[in-house]
Scaffold this motif. Sequence first.
Motif, PDB file in Angstrom:
ATOM      1  N   LEU A   2      -6.712  42.972 -10.874  1.00 43.45           N
ATOM      2  CA  LEU A   2      -7.019  41.775 -11.660  1.00 43.45           C
ATOM      3  C   LEU A   2      -8.373  41.968 -12.315  1.00 43.45           C
ATOM      4  O   LEU A   2      -9.224  42.707 -11.803  1.00 43.45           O
ATOM      5  CB  LEU A   2      -6.984  40.501 -10.812  1.00 43.45           C
ATOM      6  N   ASP A   3      -8.561  41.319 -13.448  1.00 44.24           N
ATOM      7  CA  ASP A   3      -9.832  41.371 -14.165  1.00 44.24           C
ATOM      8  C   ASP A   3     -10.669  40.157 -13.778  1.00 44.24           C
ATOM      9  O   ASP A   3     -10.206  39.019 -13.854  1.00 44.24           O
ATOM     10  CB  ASP A   3      -9.590  41.377 -15.674  1.00 44.24           C
ATOM     11  N   SER A   4     -11.896  40.409 -13.359  1.00 41.11           N
ATOM     12  CA  SER A   4     -12.751  39.314 -12.905  1.00 41.11           C
ATOM     13  C   SER A   4     -13.155  38.378 -14.034  1.00 41.11           C
ATOM     14  O   SER A   4     -13.388  37.191 -13.813  1.00 41.11           O
ATOM     15  CB  SER A   4     -14.020  39.885 -12.255  1.00 41.11           C
ATOM     16  N   TYR A   5     -13.259  38.924 -15.249  1.00 40.76           N
ATOM     17  CA  TYR A   5     -13.741  38.142 -16.375  1.00 40.76           C
ATOM     18  C   TYR A   5     -12.618  37.837 -17.361  1.00 40.76           C
ATOM     19  O   TYR A   5     -11.763  38.668 -17.644  1.00 40.76           O
ATOM     20  CB  TYR A   5     -14.828  38.900 -17.142  1.00 40.76           C
ATOM     21  N   GLY A   6     -12.669  36.630 -17.901  1.00 41.09           N
ATOM     22  CA  GLY A   6     -11.861  36.275 -19.062  1.00 41.09           C
ATOM     23  C   GLY A   6     -10.363  36.290 -18.876  1.00 41.09           C
ATOM     24  O   GLY A   6      -9.822  36.422 -17.784  1.00 41.09           O
ATOM     25  N   CYS A   7      -9.672  36.128 -20.014  1.00 39.19           N
ATOM     26  CA  CYS A   7      -8.224  36.290 -20.084  1.00 39.19           C
ATOM     27  C   CYS A   7      -7.958  37.400 -21.105  1.00 39.19           C
ATOM     28  O   CYS A   7      -8.884  37.909 -21.733  1.00 39.19           O
ATOM     29  CB  CYS A   7      -7.538  34.985 -20.471  1.00 39.19           C
ATOM     30  N   ASN A   8      -6.704  37.775 -21.275  1.00 39.89           N
ATOM     31  CA  ASN A   8      -6.395  39.006 -21.982  1.00 39.89           C
ATOM     32  C   ASN A   8      -5.291  38.788 -23.013  1.00 39.89           C
ATOM     33  O   ASN A   8      -4.269  38.155 -22.707  1.00 39.89           O
ATOM     34  CB  ASN A   8      -5.953  40.049 -20.952  1.00 39.89           C
ATOM     35  N   LEU A   9      -5.478  39.324 -24.214  1.00 45.73           N
ATOM     36  CA  LEU A   9      -4.435  39.398 -25.225  1.00 45.73           C
ATOM     37  C   LEU A   9      -4.126  40.869 -25.472  1.00 45.73           C
ATOM     38  O   LEU A   9      -5.041  41.666 -25.722  1.00 45.73           O
ATOM     39  CB  LEU A   9      -4.879  38.740 -26.529  1.00 45.73           C
ATOM     40  N   VAL A  10      -2.840  41.243 -25.400  1.00 44.06           N
ATOM     41  CA  VAL A  10      -2.430  42.644 -25.520  1.00 44.06           C
ATOM     42  C   VAL A  10      -1.383  42.767 -26.616  1.00 44.06           C
ATOM     43  O   VAL A  10      -0.301  42.170 -26.531  1.00 44.06           O
ATOM     44  CB  VAL A  10      -1.861  43.180 -24.194  1.00 44.06           C
ATOM     45  N   PHE A  11      -1.699  43.543 -27.626  1.00 43.65           N
ATOM     46  CA  PHE A  11      -0.816  43.780 -28.764  1.00 43.65           C
ATOM     47  C   PHE A  11      -0.155  45.157 -28.598  1.00 43.65           C
ATOM     48  O   PHE A  11      -0.845  46.169 -28.554  1.00 43.65           O
ATOM     49  CB  PHE A  11      -1.633  43.700 -30.062  1.00 43.65           C
ATOM     50  N   GLN A  12       1.175  45.163 -28.493  1.00 45.15           N
ATOM     51  CA  GLN A  12       1.908  46.417 -28.365  1.00 45.15           C
ATOM     52  C   GLN A  12       2.229  46.951 -29.757  1.00 45.15           C
ATOM     53  O   GLN A  12       2.923  46.297 -30.538  1.00 45.15           O
ATOM     54  CB  GLN A  12       3.188  46.217 -27.546  1.00 45.15           C
ATOM     55  N   VAL A  13       1.717  48.150 -30.072  1.00 46.05           N
ATOM     56  CA  VAL A  13       1.859  48.726 -31.405  1.00 46.05           C
ATOM     57  C   VAL A  13       3.013  49.723 -31.469  1.00 46.05           C
ATOM     58  O   VAL A  13       3.874  49.645 -32.347  1.00 46.05           O
ATOM     59  CB  VAL A  13       0.550  49.420 -31.843  1.00 46.05           C
ATOM     60  N   GLN A  14       3.042  50.657 -30.533  1.00 45.79           N
ATOM     61  CA  GLN A  14       4.069  51.712 -30.520  1.00 45.79           C
ATOM     62  C   GLN A  14       4.615  51.870 -29.110  1.00 45.79           C
ATOM     63  O   GLN A  14       3.861  51.819 -28.133  1.00 45.79           O
ATOM     64  CB  GLN A  14       3.483  53.046 -30.997  1.00 45.79           C
TER      65      GLN A  14
END
Length: 455
Positions: A143-155
């Motif tokens: 888990l990441d201690s900071y923030g939230c995450n946006l992940v863009f799948q390109v390929q």
Amino acid sequence: MSLQQPAIFCNMVFDWPARHWNAKYLSEVLHGKRIRFRMGMKSISTGRTIVPQFETTCSYVEATLEEFLTWNCDQSSISGPFRDYDHSKFWAYADYKYFVSLFEDKTDIFQDVKWSDFGFPGRNGQESTLWIGSLGAHTPCHLDSYGCNLVFQVQGRKRWHLFPPEDTPFLYPTRIPYEESSVFSKINVVNPDLKRFPKFQKAQRHMVTLSPGQVLFVPRHWWHYVESIDPVTVSINSWIELEEDHLARVEEAITRMLVCALKTAENPQNTRAWLNPTEVEETSHEVNCCYLNAAVSAFFDRCRTSKVVEIQAVRTDGDHMKKEFNVCDHVEVGQTGSQNLTTGIGKPEATSHFGPDLVPVAQRSEEPPSQRGGMFESDGKDFDDKDGEHFGKLHCAKRQQIMSNSENAVEEEIVSNTTTVPSQTFISTDDLLDCLVNPQVTRIVAQLLIQRRSL
């Protein structure tokens, strides 16, 4: 920001120039620039147990994207940088590549990524990270201690296994290897050893296959294991800062000080055995002490500009006491059963937002891997054609019940340990650190430090 569970955004990036950033295109843009690839084995085991491949156990190769693509096509020459790695046995991963370093002389390319479309004005590739991997490349569950995450799948496609914050006691958290802002799980979630980690059976696994053109939202403190399931994958992500990060940085500073002090005392000549390769900062006690003081000071600096709020601290006897002083917009701390802070601004229910273009990542039943077949049910390529209700909604009653169970997980573990004869009596430094820097413990310590500083 009101979403309380992972979700897939569809039809959001069709006009982004970065939509066409496949590995071949990036190899031309980077003009032979050498980057570091993490090398791991496609199958690694200790006896009968499949174990996580932490970054401290991997090897590394400096190579260009052209050389990576040649190796990935099984056409590498004996003189290439990948010459020691059989493509049939190894995967390669160029992970955590920050745009500001990778494209330092091509800053115009930052505009190809438009996170501003998600409601973050001015945010683009400058605040982004690039990930390029081969089949089997993966990130250990963390888990990441900071923030939230946006992940863009390109390929290519990536398979995501996600677990909610309240499952933390069931995922056996550890800070070894140490990396600031990453809490790792001791479990290989795709092939768990349930005899060694029995509480993992209580975890609520959510799974999804993220396809090109889709964006995954990962809420704060959701655990995730990510694996490339196509020959080449390219992803772009951005971690979004949150108000709760101010307290999290104090917790991370406490963790850093304790881990570095104990591990360097144990073996000062071998920091790479426990310090993640992504950590390049000095680890002296003096530096870490300054880091802790800076984190606490920053917390109060932020709070002085905010309203008077109530901090709920925890006494050592388990009772709760309250004290009012200037801190950040009504943050309640002291909830040892949950990893999330509660902000004073009420978050509306997000269920009504779901539909064909915003699909929740559903919880999956825990079937043995041999019974799941070759592909998981929640395959991202189908999201554009089906509405969100088909994938199910969060069952509130069940979720509340599991959250209640997780609050008692520490007590249950203590009881179970007193009735079980240990297989060995030796306690290592890592065993001690797993207790001292457990996320629940550092949360309490951070609260006490802040309380003492405010008196």
